[in-house]
Design a protein around this motif. Structure first.
Motif, PDB file in Angstrom:
ATOM      1  N   LEU A  15       0.516  -1.603   0.248  1.00  0.00           N
ATOM      2  CA  LEU A  15       0.164  -0.128  -0.075  1.00  0.00           C
ATOM      3  C   LEU A  15       0.998   0.993   0.052  1.00  0.00           C
ATOM      4  O   LEU A  15       0.573   2.004  -1.171  1.00  0.00           O
ATOM      5  CB  LEU A  15      -0.917   0.108   1.362  1.00  0.00           C
ATOM      6  N   SER A  16       2.213   1.488   1.019  1.00  0.00           N
ATOM      7  CA  SER A  16       2.473   2.111   0.386  1.00  0.00           C
ATOM      8  C   SER A  16       3.650   2.306  -0.366  1.00  0.00           C
ATOM      9  O   SER A  16       3.380   3.769  -0.820  1.00  0.00           O
ATOM     10  CB  SER A  16       3.760   1.593   1.778  1.00  0.00           C
ATOM     11  N   TYR A  17       4.053   1.820  -1.185  1.00  0.00           N
ATOM     12  CA  TYR A  17       4.553   1.784  -2.490  1.00  0.00           C
ATOM     13  C   TYR A  17       3.473   2.126  -3.658  1.00  0.00           C
ATOM     14  O   TYR A  17       4.127   3.375  -4.913  1.00  0.00           O
ATOM     15  CB  TYR A  17       5.362   0.157  -2.926  1.00  0.00           C
ATOM     16  N   ALA A  18       2.218   1.159  -3.635  1.00  0.00           N
ATOM     17  CA  ALA A  18       1.051   1.948  -3.900  1.00  0.00           C
ATOM     18  C   ALA A  18       1.253   3.559  -4.505  1.00  0.00           C
ATOM     19  O   ALA A  18       0.633   4.170  -5.024  1.00  0.00           O
ATOM     20  CB  ALA A  18      -0.246   1.051  -4.666  1.00  0.00           C
ATOM     21  N   GLY A  19       0.894   3.961  -3.019  1.00  0.00           N
ATOM     22  CA  GLY A  19       0.252   5.252  -3.073  1.00  0.00           C
ATOM     23  C   GLY A  19       1.476   5.947  -2.986  1.00  0.00           C
ATOM     24  O   GLY A  19       1.172   6.900  -3.722  1.00  0.00           O
ATOM     25  N   LEU A  20       2.219   5.568  -2.951  1.00  0.00           N
ATOM     26  CA  LEU A  20       3.532   6.930  -3.227  1.00  0.00           C
ATOM     27  C   LEU A  20       3.452   6.749  -4.978  1.00  0.00           C
ATOM     28  O   LEU A  20       3.886   7.806  -5.661  1.00  0.00           O
ATOM     29  CB  LEU A  20       4.937   6.756  -2.852  1.00  0.00           C
ATOM     30  N   VAL A  21       3.662   5.445  -5.834  1.00  0.00           N
ATOM     31  CA  VAL A  21       3.002   5.553  -7.200  1.00  0.00           C
ATOM     32  C   VAL A  21       1.866   6.781  -7.688  1.00  0.00           C
ATOM     33  O   VAL A  21       2.245   7.959  -8.441  1.00  0.00           O
ATOM     34  CB  VAL A  21       2.590   4.549  -7.644  1.00  0.00           C
ATOM     35  N   MET A  22       0.730   6.504  -6.485  1.00  0.00           N
ATOM     36  CA  MET A  22      -0.523   6.937  -6.971  1.00  0.00           C
ATOM     37  C   MET A  22       0.029   9.058  -6.777  1.00  0.00           C
ATOM     38  O   MET A  22      -0.445   9.653  -7.678  1.00  0.00           O
ATOM     39  CB  MET A  22      -1.416   6.871  -6.350  1.00  0.00           C
ATOM     40  N   VAL A  23       0.319   9.124  -6.030  1.00  0.00           N
ATOM     41  CA  VAL A  23       1.000  10.680  -5.455  1.00  0.00           C
ATOM     42  C   VAL A  23       1.649  11.396  -6.507  1.00  0.00           C
ATOM     43  O   VAL A  23       2.115  12.516  -6.972  1.00  0.00           O
ATOM     44  CB  VAL A  23       1.911  10.740  -3.914  1.00  0.00           C
ATOM     45  N   ALA A  24       3.193  10.290  -6.519  1.00  0.00           N
ATOM     46  CA  ALA A  24       3.371  11.248  -8.035  1.00  0.00           C
ATOM     47  C   ALA A  24       3.057  11.448  -9.356  1.00  0.00           C
ATOM     48  O   ALA A  24       3.212  11.663 -10.203  1.00  0.00           O
ATOM     49  CB  ALA A  24       4.428  10.120  -8.391  1.00  0.00           C
ATOM     50  N   PHE A  74      -0.887  -0.973 -11.166  1.00  0.00           N
ATOM     51  CA  PHE A  74       0.638  -1.234 -10.792  1.00  0.00           C
ATOM     52  C   PHE A  74       1.568  -0.987 -10.349  1.00  0.00           C
ATOM     53  O   PHE A  74       2.169  -2.345  -9.801  1.00  0.00           O
ATOM     54  CB  PHE A  74       1.858  -0.436 -12.745  1.00  0.00           C
ATOM     55  N   GLY A  75       1.068  -0.271  -9.442  1.00  0.00           N
ATOM     56  CA  GLY A  75       1.481  -0.141  -7.746  1.00  0.00           C
ATOM     57  C   GLY A  75       1.070  -0.673  -6.862  1.00  0.00           C
ATOM     58  O   GLY A  75       2.114  -0.859  -6.172  1.00  0.00           O
ATOM     59  N   LEU A  76      -0.025  -1.922  -6.779  1.00  0.00           N
ATOM     60  CA  LEU A  76      -0.582  -2.532  -5.928  1.00  0.00           C
ATOM     61  C   LEU A  76       0.409  -3.882  -6.542  1.00  0.00           C
ATOM     62  O   LEU A  76       0.763  -4.829  -5.411  1.00  0.00           O
ATOM     63  CB  LEU A  76      -1.523  -2.925  -5.938  1.00  0.00           C
ATOM     64  N   VAL A  77       0.371  -4.234  -7.558  1.00  0.00           N
ATOM     65  CA  VAL A  77       0.538  -5.899  -8.278  1.00  0.00           C
ATOM     66  C   VAL A  77       2.809  -5.588  -7.970  1.00  0.00           C
ATOM     67  O   VAL A  77       3.248  -6.250  -7.431  1.00  0.00           O
ATOM     68  CB  VAL A  77       0.810  -6.036  -9.591  1.00  0.00           C
ATOM     69  N   GLY A  78       2.784  -4.552  -8.252  1.00  0.00           N
ATOM     70  CA  GLY A  78       4.191  -4.496  -8.346  1.00  0.00           C
ATOM     71  C   GLY A  78       4.816  -4.046  -7.125  1.00  0.00           C
ATOM     72  O   GLY A  78       5.810  -4.978  -6.241  1.00  0.00           O
ATOM     73  N   GLY A  79       4.428  -3.629  -6.633  1.00  0.00           N
ATOM     74  CA  GLY A  79       4.625  -3.259  -4.628  1.00  0.00           C
ATOM     75  C   GLY A  79       4.927  -4.646  -4.370  1.00  0.00           C
ATOM     76  O   GLY A  79       5.577  -4.673  -3.119  1.00  0.00           O
ATOM     77  N   TRP A  80       3.204  -4.977  -4.440  1.00  0.00           N
ATOM     78  CA  TRP A  80       3.081  -6.803  -3.808  1.00  0.00           C
ATOM     79  C   TRP A  80       4.508  -7.838  -4.433  1.00  0.00           C
ATOM     80  O   TRP A  80       4.789  -8.345  -3.480  1.00  0.00           O
ATOM     81  CB  TRP A  80       2.134  -7.449  -4.009  1.00  0.00           C
ATOM     82  N   ILE A  81       4.570  -7.537  -5.343  1.00  0.00           N
ATOM     83  CA  ILE A  81       6.623  -9.129  -5.414  1.00  0.00           C
ATOM     84  C   ILE A  81       7.625  -8.502  -4.532  1.00  0.00           C
ATOM     85  O   ILE A  81       8.604  -9.200  -4.384  1.00  0.00           O
ATOM     86  CB  ILE A  81       6.106  -8.857  -6.783  1.00  0.00           C
ATOM     87  N   LEU A  82       7.734  -7.086  -5.114  1.00  0.00           N
ATOM     88  CA  LEU A  82       8.342  -6.453  -4.070  1.00  0.00           C
ATOM     89  C   LEU A  82       8.725  -6.306  -2.657  1.00  0.00           C
ATOM     90  O   LEU A  82       9.893  -6.682  -2.733  1.00  0.00           O
ATOM     91  CB  LEU A  82       9.073  -4.900  -4.786  1.00  0.00           C
ATOM     92  N   ALA A  83       8.228  -6.120  -2.037  1.00  0.00           N
ATOM     93  CA  ALA A  83       8.128  -6.620  -1.138  1.00  0.00           C
ATOM     94  C   ALA A  83       8.015  -7.867  -0.589  1.00  0.00           C
ATOM     95  O   ALA A  83       8.614  -8.738   0.739  1.00  0.00           O
ATOM     96  CB  ALA A  83       6.466  -6.497  -0.411  1.00  0.00           C
ATOM     97  N   GLY A  84       7.471  -9.029  -1.096  1.00  0.00           N
ATOM     98  CA  GLY A  84       7.628 -10.260  -1.032  1.00  0.00           C
ATOM     99  C   GLY A  84       8.575 -10.740  -0.830  1.00  0.00           C
ATOM    100  O   GLY A  84       9.390 -11.831  -0.312  1.00  0.00           O
TER     101      GLY A  84
END
Length: 367
Positions: A15-24, A74-84
């Motif tokens: 969620l943090s990664y996706a939120g950062l992508v959305m803000v950008a 993209f933020g949710l999927v990518g963030g989930w993979i990277l966090a994992g």
């Protein structure tokens, strides 16, 4: 501790990664819109700027919405993979911790890859497990040996009492003497176990201690035993201050001297005790004559209940904890203990202890 259920760390990072992508993305779209508003194209007069801007918005905003939706996915999927991938080492740590909690200390994480924070944590955890496994194994070994040693005098006492009960004509005085000897041995063993337990806890007051005075006191106490065994006891050395427990260091020195006197030549034996001061350490050396000591025997002398049967005399044999206590007292004083077999027989035992600031201060006061 009971805790309320919460979000997983992986989901929080996603969620943090996706939120950062959305803000950008929102900031980028806002910057483009401001640029269109402030910088109209050439040939557009000021009076029609706003109508031009509204036309751009009607075309740009739907595309921006689609782009933001794509960025969110993209933020949710990518963030989930990277966090994992980032948190994968933590799952190994968690599994190892759960195994350790069940009593399995032989498991090791051995996290592969280059050094980083996770691998430092995994390596530290592996080192902790190794120390715990060695400590538990030592404690189990010690408990088994202690149980066996404590059971022996009790069994002897029980046997003597059974014999005396079945034989009414047996000498009561002889029975009392033998029971007294067995009971004294049991008391000595119990006191040694309690002392070893106290040193394991490390709860003692530290003070400046002069090893030369401790050596003289121990030698004076054991002088009758040395005379009984026809052993010449020699002490030498200078003022040698260290920091620690005077009672424990006196016990250490007494154990070393007792061991050197008992495990000596039957006649004409010699024990030499020396305290010395080095630049950053103080050293206590106890050297004695005696029978040759094999390398195999030398490596086991500091283990609990190892009496050195090849050198053991029939009297004053001890309970097999003398050098084990010496080793533990040395360890809790941050020192080192070394044993070396003399070429012509006997042992040379060296205890090296740190010389702290308190010791140096005490030396200055004593002058």
């Amino acid at each position: 501790m009971n805790r309320q259920p919460g979000l997983s760390v992986r989901l929080k990072l996603t969620l943090s990664y996706a939120g950062l992508v959305m803000v950008a993305g929102v900031l980028l779209i806002a910057a483009v819109m401001v640029a269109f508003r402030l910088i109209p194209p050439d040939g557009v007069v000021i009076t029609v700027r706003y109508s031009y801007y509204e036309g751009i918005l009607r075309k740009f905003l739907p595309a921006s919405g689609v782009m933001l939706a794509l960025l969110l996915i993209f933020g949710l999927v990518g963030g989930w993979i990277l966090a994992g991938r980032m948190l994968a080492p933590l799952s190994l740590l968690t599994n190892a911790t759960r195994l350790a909690a069940t009593g399995s200390l032989s498991h090791r994480i051995q996290l592969p890859g280059r050094n980083d924070e996770f691998r430092e944590l995994a390596d530290s955890f592996d080192a902790m497990l190794a120390q715990l496994e060695a400590h538990v194994a030592e404690q189990r070994r010690f408990a088994a040996n202690a149980s066996h040693e404590l059971r022996t005098p009790l069994a002897i006492t029980q046997t003597m009492l059974d014999v005396a009960r079945k034989d009414p004509n047996s000498s009561t005085g002889d029975l009392v003497d033998r029971l007294h000897a067995v009971n004294a041995r049991a008391i000595d063993l119990t006191e040694a176990l309690l002392l070893l337990s106290r040193t394991d806890q490390g709860s003692f007051t530290r003070e400046a201690v002069d090893l030369s005075l401790v050596a003289e006191e121990a030698a004076e106490t054991l002088l009758p035993l040395a005379e009984e065994h026809d052993v010449l006891l020699e002490t030498s050395g200078d003022v040698a201050f260290t920091v620690g427990s005077r009672a424990l260091l006196l016990q250490l020195t007494t154990n070393l001297l007792h061991n050197a006197i008992v495990h000596n030549l039957r006649t004409g034996g010699i024990v030499q005790v020396e305290a010395a001061e080095w630049a950053e350490a103080v050293v206590l050396t106890v050297e004695n004559t005696g029978e040759p000591v094999t390398p195999e025997l030398l490596s086991t002398l500091t283990e609990p209940f190892q009496r050195g049967a090849e050198r053991l005399r029939s009297d004053h044999g001890g309970v097999g904890l003398g050098l084990a206590i010496v080793k533990r007292i040395t360890q809790v004083h941050n020192g080192t203990l070394s044993l070396m077999a003399r070429p012509d027989g006997g042992l040379r035992v060296t205890v090296e202890l740190p010389r702290g600031e308190l010791g140096a201060h005490a030396i200055g006061k004593s002058k």
